[in-house]
Design a protein around this motif. Structure first.
Motif, PDB file in Angstrom:
ATOM      1  N   SER A   1       0.767  -1.138   0.011  1.00 47.47           N
ATOM      2  CA  SER A   1      -0.088  -0.033   0.045  1.00 47.47           C
ATOM      3  C   SER A   1       0.857   1.378   0.233  1.00 47.47           C
ATOM      4  O   SER A   1       0.208   2.230  -0.325  1.00 47.47           O
TER       5      SER A   1
ATOM      6  N   GLU B   1       1.026   1.770  -3.718  1.00 44.06           N
ATOM      7  CA  GLU B   1      -0.170   1.418  -4.520  1.00 44.06           C
ATOM      8  C   GLU B   1      -0.636   2.671  -5.309  1.00 44.06           C
ATOM      9  O   GLU B   1      -1.116   3.467  -4.469  1.00 44.06           O
ATOM     10  N   GLY B   2      -1.085   2.565  -6.451  1.00 43.61           N
ATOM     11  CA  GLY B   2      -1.567   3.795  -7.260  1.00 43.61           C
ATOM     12  C   GLY B   2      -0.244   4.775  -7.684  1.00 43.61           C
ATOM     13  O   GLY B   2      -0.748   5.506  -8.362  1.00 43.61           O
TER      14      GLY B   2
ATOM     15  N   THR C   1       4.999   1.999 -11.133  1.00 44.22           N
ATOM     16  CA  THR C   1       3.976   0.958 -11.892  1.00 44.22           C
ATOM     17  C   THR C   1       4.535   1.067 -13.452  1.00 44.22           C
ATOM     18  O   THR C   1       4.904   1.768 -14.047  1.00 44.22           O
TER      19      THR C   1
ATOM     20  N   LEU D   1      -3.388   4.422 -14.536  1.00 45.27           N
ATOM     21  CA  LEU D   1      -3.342   5.347 -13.603  1.00 45.27           C
ATOM     22  C   LEU D   1      -3.044   6.718 -13.827  1.00 45.27           C
ATOM     23  O   LEU D   1      -3.271   7.855 -13.618  1.00 45.27           O
TER      24      LEU D   1
ATOM     25  N   LEU E   1     -11.012   4.003  -7.220  1.00 44.20           N
ATOM     26  CA  LEU E   1      -9.624   3.954  -6.622  1.00 44.20           C
ATOM     27  C   LEU E   1      -9.913   3.931  -5.144  1.00 44.20           C
ATOM     28  O   LEU E   1     -10.811   4.617  -4.514  1.00 44.20           O
TER      29      LEU E   1
ATOM     30  N   GLN F   1      -4.418   4.089  -3.108  1.00 48.13           N
ATOM     31  CA  GLN F   1      -4.116   4.622  -4.296  1.00 48.13           C
ATOM     32  C   GLN F   1      -4.074   6.328  -4.508  1.00 48.13           C
ATOM     33  O   GLN F   1      -3.432   6.977  -4.912  1.00 48.13           O
TER      34      GLN F   1
END
Length: 397
Positions: A68, A71-72, A77, A85, A221, A225
């Motif tokens: 986490s 994440e986002g 990514t 995203l 989301l 995120q």
């Protein structure tokens, strides 16, 4: 030719700022267990190939942290998730929106200089270069003005204690210290969770509200995120631009002939900013992880290895730039890597360029006698992957 580092002390690891060349284009650090890449064509190729060189470097960390944390965050990514995203925020930095914000930026610049006017000396970073982008990104995110001081505290903490990379063994030994550092991330996460909750109840025309109601693959989301995207925009939209403005003023002072060119011809401000990003890249190192065995500059790098792409060094590669250690305010072409390359090309680049252009132009108009304070030398960020001015005392008389 005199270089800024002949007068002032930058991070000792940034050898390229001193006109030095790496012994090898690709070099393996046994202690840190990572690969350093210094060349321009090699760096550009790596940044442009997310299939082979992953942005998900967290998978190689010796300490397995909660996912986490990133994440986002589209900067960590890979495709296809990255595209989805990144698409959520790309529309917030379109040329049309940036053009609409230009008058607002000019107004803020003048307000900041109004507060400075009459002072014979001040810190350009604290009173001008840092507040400008902080105000802009805060407004875009929908943050109240009363919270800007909190944001500034976060940025200062993020720049503290990151003078060098640590070996995997050292990281494991310092696990308790790492937990303390993560407390800042939890504080920032909790703040954005509260902002997201408010936006769900009372939507506004700001980026947080847009993220709250956005969907990826048919799903909204989650709070992690949203908070990580907001943090990424805060860091990129504030620190990089603040360093660019201050670095540019420093370069004009360090190279007075180039500063005189720009003062005489304001059409040189845009190329001046590009040269500043090349010569003293605010973000000078970027991490990647290999997805497969790959050859770079004749060196085979195995799968699942961490690389640091030193864009600051690549921007001094004489294979790409003529007289790379010369600061040329009119340099053209100037395909530097100061804003990244490929799918992770800086999302707020148009805004950063527009803010910096307005800042430099108006600063030159309103404070034409501005110069560094000979009695108080500037200080510099001692951060391994960033190069920039931390404090810049200046005088106006």
């Amino acid at each position: 030719m005199t270089s800024p580092v002949d007068q002032w002390e930058f991070h000792p690891g940034h050898f390229w700022l001193r006109g030095k060349r790496p012994e090898k284009i690709v070099d393996y650090d046994e202690e840190l267990q990572l690969w350093n890449v210094y060349g321009y064509p090699e760096s550009a190729a790596i940044l442009g190939n997310p299939k082979t060189f992953s942005s998900d470097t967290m998978r190689l960390d010796p300490i397995k942290l909660d996912e986490s944390i990133v994440e986002g965050d589209f900067s960590h990514t890979d495709p296809p998730k990255h595209r989805k995203l990144r698409g959520l925020v790309d529309h917030a930095f379109t040329p049309g929106l940036v053009a609409k914000l230009e008058s607002q930026v000019h107004g803020i610049v003048h307000e900041l200089l109004d507060d400075i006017e009459g002072k014979s000396q001040f810190d350009l970073v604290a009173e001008f270069a840092a507040p400008l982008p902080l105000i802009m990104i805060s407004d875009l995110l929908g943050v109240p003005a009363s919270d800007r001081a909190l944001f500034r505290q976060w940025m200062d903490k993020m720049l503290d204690g990151s003078e060098k990379f640590e070996s995997p063994e050292t990281v494991l030994e310092q696990e308790q210290e790492l937990e303390k550092e993560l407390e800042l991330l939890w504080e920032m996460r909790d703040y954005w969770h509260e902002r997201a909750a408010e936006s769900r109840k009372r939507p506004r025309e700001d980026l947080i509200s847009q993220l709250v109601h956005a969907e990826v693959d048919g799903e909204r989301l989650n709070d992690s995120q949203i908070s990580n995207i907001a943090n990424r925009l805060l860091v990129n939209g504030h620190l990089t631009t603040a360093m660019l403005i201050a670095n540019t003023v420093l370069c004009m002072e360090a190279f007075p002939d180039q500063g005189a060119r720009v003062r005489a011809d304001r059409s040189l401000v845009p190329p001046l900013l590009e040269e500043s990003m090349r010569y003293m890249s605010p973000i000078c190192g970027v991490g990647r992880a290999t997805n497969t065995d790959v050859e770079v500059a004749g060196q085979v790098i195995p799968k699942d290895q961490l690389l640091i792409v030193w864009t600051g060094a690549a921007n001094r590669d004489e294979r790409q730039f003529e007289n790379p250690d010369m600061f040329d305010a009119g340099r053209s072409p100037n395909a530097h890597l100061g804003l990244g390359r490929g799918i992770h090309f800086c999302v707020g680049r148009q805004l950063a360029r527009m803010e910096s252009k307005a800042a430099v132009e108006i600063l030159l108009d309103r404070l034409p006698t501005l110069r560094t304070d000979p009695a108080n030398p500037p200080s510099f960020l001692q951060v391994v992957d960033a190069s920039g001015v931390a404090t810049l005392p200046v005088v106006t008389q």
